[in-house]
Design a protein around this motif. Structure first.
Motif: not given
Length: 99
Positions: A1-9, A23-24, A48-50
């Motif tokens: 599985m692909l993971l998108a990483l979101v950084k919360f500053p 979403c896919i 990894p996707t819209l």
């Protein structure tokens, strides 16, 4: 599985986006109507996707899978006040009540 990483500053943490099946699915459906499934070339680069937004407030967007991320682009300017800005939303409602 692909993971998108979101950084919360603010919190200085990285939160993996593990779920994006809805979403896919929405992207596959959109491909029937739009070339590549999008109406904007900017959205094609999303990985990894819209993301398909379910709601948004300020700079944060929650997608249909429940992932929350920060919208750093804010539509390249038109959303400079953020999504669903309280003052702007109330002003629009007042105008619409007149008509």
């Amino acid at each position: 599985m692909l993971l998108a990483l979101v950084k919360f500053p603010i919190a200085q943490e990285i939160i993996p986006m593990r779920y994006y099946e809805k979403c896919i699915s929405k992207l596959q459906a959109a491909k029937k109507y739009f070339a590549g499934g999008v109406a904007s070339s900017l959205r094609v680069s999303m990985k990894p996707t819209l993301l398909y937004a379910a709601s948004a407030k300020g700079a944060r967007i929650r997608d249909v899978d429940g992932n929350e991320c920060i919208d750093y682009l804010l539509a390249h300017g038109p959303l400079i006040l953020g999504h669903a800005h309280d003052g702007l939303t109330e002003s629009v409602h007042q105008v619409l009540r007149i008509y």
